[in-house]
Write a protein that holds these residues in place. Structure first.
Motif, mmCIF file in Angstrom:
data_model
loop_
_atom_site.group_PDB
_atom_site.id
_atom_site.type_symbol
_atom_site.label_atom_id
_atom_site.label_comp_id
_atom_site.label_asym_id
_atom_site.label_seq_id
_atom_site.Cartn_x
_atom_site.Cartn_y
_atom_site.Cartn_z
ATOM 1 N N VAL A 183 16.657 17.196 -5.353
ATOM 2 C CA VAL A 183 16.325 15.976 -6.101
ATOM 3 C C VAL A 183 15.347 15.108 -5.313
ATOM 4 O O VAL A 183 14.518 14.417 -5.899
ATOM 5 C CB VAL A 183 17.573 15.173 -6.547
ATOM 6 N N GLY A 184 15.419 15.169 -3.980
ATOM 7 C CA GLY A 184 14.453 14.444 -3.159
ATOM 8 C C GLY A 184 13.045 14.969 -3.334
ATOM 9 O O GLY A 184 12.079 14.202 -3.406
ATOM 10 N N ALA A 185 12.927 16.302 -3.413
ATOM 11 C CA ALA A 185 11.610 16.902 -3.645
ATOM 12 C C ALA A 185 11.089 16.533 -5.033
ATOM 13 O O ALA A 185 9.899 16.238 -5.205
ATOM 14 C CB ALA A 185 11.699 18.416 -3.481
ATOM 15 N N LEU A 186 11.966 16.515 -6.011
ATOM 16 C CA LEU A 186 11.557 16.132 -7.366
ATOM 17 C C LEU A 186 11.166 14.653 -7.433
ATOM 18 O O LEU A 186 10.230 14.287 -8.152
ATOM 19 C CB LEU A 186 12.677 16.436 -8.355
ATOM 20 N N ALA A 187 11.873 13.812 -6.699
ATOM 21 C CA ALA A 187 11.534 12.385 -6.686
ATOM 22 C C ALA A 187 10.131 12.166 -6.131
ATOM 23 O O ALA A 187 9.416 11.270 -6.595
ATOM 24 C CB ALA A 187 12.559 11.597 -5.873
ATOM 25 N N ARG A 188 9.729 12.963 -5.171
ATOM 26 C CA ARG A 188 8.354 12.849 -4.637
ATOM 27 C C ARG A 188 7.316 13.182 -5.708
ATOM 28 O O ARG A 188 6.158 12.841 -5.582
ATOM 29 C CB ARG A 188 8.172 13.774 -3.436
ATOM 30 N N ARG A 189 7.763 13.876 -6.744
ATOM 31 C CA ARG A 189 6.871 14.233 -7.849
ATOM 32 C C ARG A 189 7.070 13.299 -9.053
ATOM 33 O O ARG A 189 6.651 13.607 -10.151
ATOM 34 C CB ARG A 189 7.111 15.682 -8.250
ATOM 35 N N SER A 205 0.821 -1.199 0.000
ATOM 36 C CA SER A 205 0.000 0.000 0.000
ATOM 37 C C SER A 205 0.860 1.256 0.000
ATOM 38 O O SER A 205 0.494 2.248 -0.582
ATOM 39 C CB SER A 205 -0.960 0.007 1.190
ATOM 40 N N VAL A 206 2.033 1.191 0.618
ATOM 41 C CA VAL A 206 2.928 2.331 0.611
ATOM 42 C C VAL A 206 3.460 2.581 -0.786
ATOM 43 O O VAL A 206 3.560 3.696 -1.234
ATOM 44 C CB VAL A 206 4.099 2.115 1.601
ATOM 45 N N SER A 207 3.793 1.518 -1.517
ATOM 46 C CA SER A 207 4.418 1.676 -2.824
ATOM 47 C C SER A 207 3.501 2.360 -3.832
ATOM 48 O O SER A 207 3.980 2.959 -4.768
ATOM 49 C CB SER A 207 4.880 0.325 -3.363
ATOM 50 N N PHE A 208 2.216 2.296 -3.652
ATOM 51 C CA PHE A 208 1.310 2.902 -4.608
ATOM 52 C C PHE A 208 0.778 4.256 -4.152
ATOM 53 O O PHE A 208 0.016 4.874 -4.855
ATOM 54 C CB PHE A 208 0.163 1.936 -4.916
ATOM 55 N N ARG A 209 1.210 4.724 -3.004
ATOM 56 C CA ARG A 209 0.790 6.025 -2.521
ATOM 57 C C ARG A 209 1.405 7.113 -3.400
ATOM 58 O O ARG A 209 2.599 7.104 -3.655
ATOM 59 C CB ARG A 209 1.244 6.216 -1.076
ATOM 60 N N PRO A 210 0.620 8.071 -3.875
ATOM 61 C CA PRO A 210 1.191 9.167 -4.656
ATOM 62 C C PRO A 210 2.232 9.923 -3.825
ATOM 63 O O PRO A 210 2.066 10.102 -2.620
ATOM 64 C CB PRO A 210 -0.009 10.063 -4.962
#
Length: 194
Positions: free
Chosen positions: A115-121, A5-10
């Motif tokens: 890059v961490g912020a971009l990865a969240r996107r 369930s975590v892996s599919f969280r936006p």
């Protein structure tokens, strides 16, 4: 909450695939700092430059992308603070804030966060987006590192670019290519496609 369930969280990053806990967060931060410190020991001198080619830039960008902005920032902040305190885990076993390459450490802190912020996107889900993310992260490292190199050594800005940027472009392209293969492949393995 299950790992699936975590892996599919936006907005998830790779580290979010692990079960959430305070211990996990601490382990990731300490592990990211240690990975960066270990990668910094892979150092190859560059003739005419006080800055060696190292694995630490790749590690910093990988940590930021895999962990997200806040954990990436904390891992690189821990790396910088412990190195400033005297642990010899900066490039080639050095420590302290006075070296010519310390600006690159500060740049890595900024780059890991961005890059961490971009990865969240979703910037680490496809080859093209990962390439852009790695190029931006590298540019941020140089944007801080090269001026610091010029100031700390008394070099002109042009000389600092020649000694602290130009010799590293090919290596950075290879590191970006490695990330372009590793990060999207990791998402494919867990069923996430861009």
């Amino acid at each position: 909450m299950s790992t699936a369930s975590v892996s599919f969280r936006p907005g998830a990053v790779l580290a979010d695939l692990l079960p959430a806990s305070r211990v996990r967060a601490i382990a990731l931060v300490v592990g990211g700092a240690a990975l960066t410190g270990i990668a910094a020991q892979i150092a190859v001198p560059v003739p005419g430059s006080p800055v060696p080619v190292t694995g630490q830039t790749f590690a910093a960008l990988l940590v930021g992308t895999a962990f997200g902005a806040s954990r990436g920032f904390l891992a690189l902040a821990l790396y910088a603070l412990v190195g400033m305190a005297g642990v010899p885990w900066f490039a080639g076993g050095t420590s302290g804030a006075g070296g010519a390459s310390f600006g690159y450490v500060l740049g890595m802190l900024l780059a890991a966060t961005v890059v961490g912020a971009l990865a969240r996107r979703g910037a680490d889900r496809s080859v093209a987006r990962t390439a852009g993310t790695m190029v931006l992260g590298s540019a941020l490292i140089y944007a801080v590192g090269v001026p610091y190199l010029a100031l700390s050594t008394g070099m002109s800005f042009g000389a600092a670019v020649a000694a602290g940027l130009t010799p590293f472009l090919l290596g950075d392209a290879l590191k970006a290519a490695l990330a372009m293969g590793v990060l999207p492949a990791a998402w494919k393995l867990v069923g996430r496609r861009g």
